[in-house]
Design a protein around this motif. Sequence first.
Motif, PDB file in Angstrom:
ATOM      1  N   THR A  26      12.275  16.248  -0.919  1.00 13.92           N
ATOM      2  CA  THR A  26      12.637  15.816  -2.259  1.00 13.92           C
ATOM      3  C   THR A  26      13.603  14.645  -2.185  1.00 13.92           C
ATOM      4  O   THR A  26      14.425  14.555  -1.275  1.00 13.92           O
ATOM      5  CB  THR A  26      13.281  16.965  -3.067  1.00 13.92           C
ATOM      6  OG1 THR A  26      14.435  17.423  -2.372  1.00 13.92           O
ATOM      7  CG2 THR A  26      12.317  18.108  -3.274  1.00 13.92           C
ATOM      8  N   LEU A  27      13.449  13.752  -3.150  1.00 11.89           N
ATOM      9  CA  LEU A  27      14.331  12.594  -3.244  1.00 11.89           C
ATOM     10  C   LEU A  27      15.332  12.839  -4.355  1.00 11.89           C
ATOM     11  O   LEU A  27      14.956  13.061  -5.507  1.00 11.89           O
ATOM     12  CB  LEU A  27      13.534  11.322  -3.536  1.00 11.89           C
ATOM     13  CG  LEU A  27      12.538  10.895  -2.471  1.00 11.89           C
ATOM     14  CD1 LEU A  27      11.802   9.634  -2.908  1.00 11.89           C
ATOM     15  CD2 LEU A  27      13.223  10.685  -1.137  1.00 11.89           C
ATOM     16  N   ARG A  44      19.053  11.671  -6.414  1.00 15.56           N
ATOM     17  CA  ARG A  44      19.507  10.479  -7.139  1.00 15.56           C
ATOM     18  C   ARG A  44      19.881   9.344  -6.190  1.00 15.56           C
ATOM     19  O   ARG A  44      19.556   8.191  -6.438  1.00 15.56           O
ATOM     20  CB  ARG A  44      20.716  10.855  -8.006  1.00 15.56           C
ATOM     21  CG  ARG A  44      21.311   9.698  -8.768  1.00 15.56           C
ATOM     22  CD  ARG A  44      22.595  10.155  -9.484  1.00 15.56           C
ATOM     23  NE  ARG A  44      23.202   9.090 -10.238  1.00 15.56           N
ATOM     24  CZ  ARG A  44      24.065   8.210  -9.742  1.00 15.56           C
ATOM     25  NH1 ARG A  44      24.385   8.265  -8.457  1.00 15.56           N
ATOM     26  NH2 ARG A  44      24.597   7.275 -10.493  1.00 15.56           N
ATOM     27  N   ALA A  84       8.522  13.583  -2.116  1.00 10.11           N
ATOM     28  CA  ALA A  84       8.054  12.490  -1.273  1.00 10.11           C
ATOM     29  C   ALA A  84       7.240  13.058  -0.114  1.00 10.11           C
ATOM     30  O   ALA A  84       7.553  14.139   0.396  1.00 10.11           O
ATOM     31  CB  ALA A  84       9.230  11.698  -0.733  1.00 10.11           C
ATOM     32  N   ARG A 135      21.455   3.412 -12.630  1.00  4.70           N
ATOM     33  CA  ARG A 135      21.963   4.693 -12.134  1.00  4.70           C
ATOM     34  C   ARG A 135      22.534   5.526 -13.288  1.00  4.70           C
ATOM     35  O   ARG A 135      22.318   6.729 -13.368  1.00  4.70           O
ATOM     36  CB  ARG A 135      23.024   4.477 -11.056  1.00  4.70           C
ATOM     37  CG  ARG A 135      22.438   4.014  -9.739  1.00  4.70           C
ATOM     38  CD  ARG A 135      23.418   4.150  -8.591  1.00  4.70           C
ATOM     39  NE  ARG A 135      24.441   3.133  -8.517  1.00  4.70           N
ATOM     40  CZ  ARG A 135      24.267   1.897  -8.083  1.00  4.70           C
ATOM     41  NH1 ARG A 135      23.069   1.494  -7.711  1.00  4.70           N
ATOM     42  NH2 ARG A 135      25.271   1.060  -8.011  1.00  4.70           N
ATOM     43  N   LEU A 165      16.711   7.689  -4.969  1.00  5.94           N
ATOM     44  CA  LEU A 165      15.982   7.023  -6.048  1.00  5.94           C
ATOM     45  C   LEU A 165      16.687   5.775  -6.547  1.00  5.94           C
ATOM     46  O   LEU A 165      16.043   4.846  -7.026  1.00  5.94           O
ATOM     47  CB  LEU A 165      15.772   7.989  -7.214  1.00  5.94           C
ATOM     48  CG  LEU A 165      14.859   9.164  -6.920  1.00  5.94           C
ATOM     49  CD1 LEU A 165      14.866  10.136  -8.093  1.00  5.94           C
ATOM     50  CD2 LEU A 165      13.442   8.692  -6.629  1.00  5.94           C
ATOM     51  N   THR A 166      18.005   5.751  -6.442  1.00  7.02           N
ATOM     52  CA  THR A 166      18.749   4.610  -6.971  1.00  7.02           C
ATOM     53  C   THR A 166      19.242   3.667  -5.882  1.00  7.02           C
ATOM     54  O   THR A 166      20.031   2.770  -6.157  1.00  7.02           O
ATOM     55  CB  THR A 166      19.947   5.097  -7.814  1.00  7.02           C
ATOM     56  OG1 THR A 166      20.804   5.890  -6.991  1.00  7.02           O
ATOM     57  CG2 THR A 166      19.477   5.902  -9.018  1.00  7.02           C
ATOM     58  N   ALA A 181      17.188  15.170  -8.842  1.00  7.25           N
ATOM     59  CA  ALA A 181      15.984  14.675  -9.498  1.00  7.25           C
ATOM     60  C   ALA A 181      14.771  15.363  -8.867  1.00  7.25           C
ATOM     61  O   ALA A 181      14.700  15.497  -7.649  1.00  7.25           O
ATOM     62  CB  ALA A 181      15.873  13.168  -9.331  1.00  7.25           C
ATOM     63  N   ILE A 194      11.849  14.829  -7.647  1.00  6.57           N
ATOM     64  CA  ILE A 194      10.862  13.894  -7.106  1.00  6.57           C
ATOM     65  C   ILE A 194      10.493  14.331  -5.690  1.00  6.57           C
ATOM     66  O   ILE A 194      11.355  14.487  -4.838  1.00  6.57           O
ATOM     67  CB  ILE A 194      11.414  12.447  -7.080  1.00  6.57           C
ATOM     68  CG1 ILE A 194      11.918  12.027  -8.458  1.00  6.57           C
ATOM     69  CG2 ILE A 194      10.383  11.489  -6.523  1.00  6.57           C
ATOM     70  CD1 ILE A 194      10.864  11.975  -9.540  1.00  6.57           C
ATOM     71  N   LEU A 204      19.712   7.006 -15.300  1.00  3.45           N
ATOM     72  CA  LEU A 204      19.071   8.115 -14.595  1.00  3.45           C
ATOM     73  C   LEU A 204      19.898   9.391 -14.737  1.00  3.45           C
ATOM     74  O   LEU A 204      19.347  10.488 -14.747  1.00  3.45           O
ATOM     75  CB  LEU A 204      18.878   7.773 -13.117  1.00  3.45           C
ATOM     76  CG  LEU A 204      17.989   8.713 -12.332  1.00  3.45           C
ATOM     77  CD1 LEU A 204      16.554   8.672 -12.860  1.00  3.45           C
ATOM     78  CD2 LEU A 204      17.998   8.361 -10.862  1.00  3.45           C
ATOM     79  N   GLN A 254      14.733   5.191   1.878  1.00  4.14           N
ATOM     80  CA  GLN A 254      14.650   6.269   0.892  1.00  4.14           C
ATOM     81  C   GLN A 254      14.170   7.559   1.552  1.00  4.14           C
ATOM     82  O   GLN A 254      14.735   8.625   1.309  1.00  4.14           O
ATOM     83  CB  GLN A 254      13.694   5.891  -0.236  1.00  4.14           C
ATOM     84  CG  GLN A 254      14.272   4.911  -1.227  1.00  4.14           C
ATOM     85  CD  GLN A 254      13.309   4.616  -2.338  1.00  4.14           C
ATOM     86  OE1 GLN A 254      12.180   4.207  -2.099  1.00  4.14           O
ATOM     87  NE2 GLN A 254      13.760   4.817  -3.568  1.00  4.14           N
TER      88      GLN A 254
END
Length: 77
Positions: A36-37, A39, A68, A51, A42-43, A64, A66, A54, A10
């Motif tokens: 940043t993460l 889709r 990290a 998926r 994340l999936t 997304a 998110i 989301l 990831q």
Amino acid sequence: MNAPQHLLRQAALAQKVTEVGKEKANGVPRVHYRGTLGRDALTLRAASDFRTKLDQPFGPTNNAPITAHVWVEAGAG
């Protein structure tokens, strides 16, 4: 909890990665990175129905929100 190998996969998919700075953890020099993460990250390994779910809040654009953080031993690699 995810397996370490999965978390590293990831992290490898992170986008907009920047170096935050150099730090020490347990006396060992480390380099702190932030990214940043999306889709895809994340999936990773997720079932197709997850998926699809989301996509509802974030859309299929891989944006997304998110963040990290990763610390790598200084001089490693």
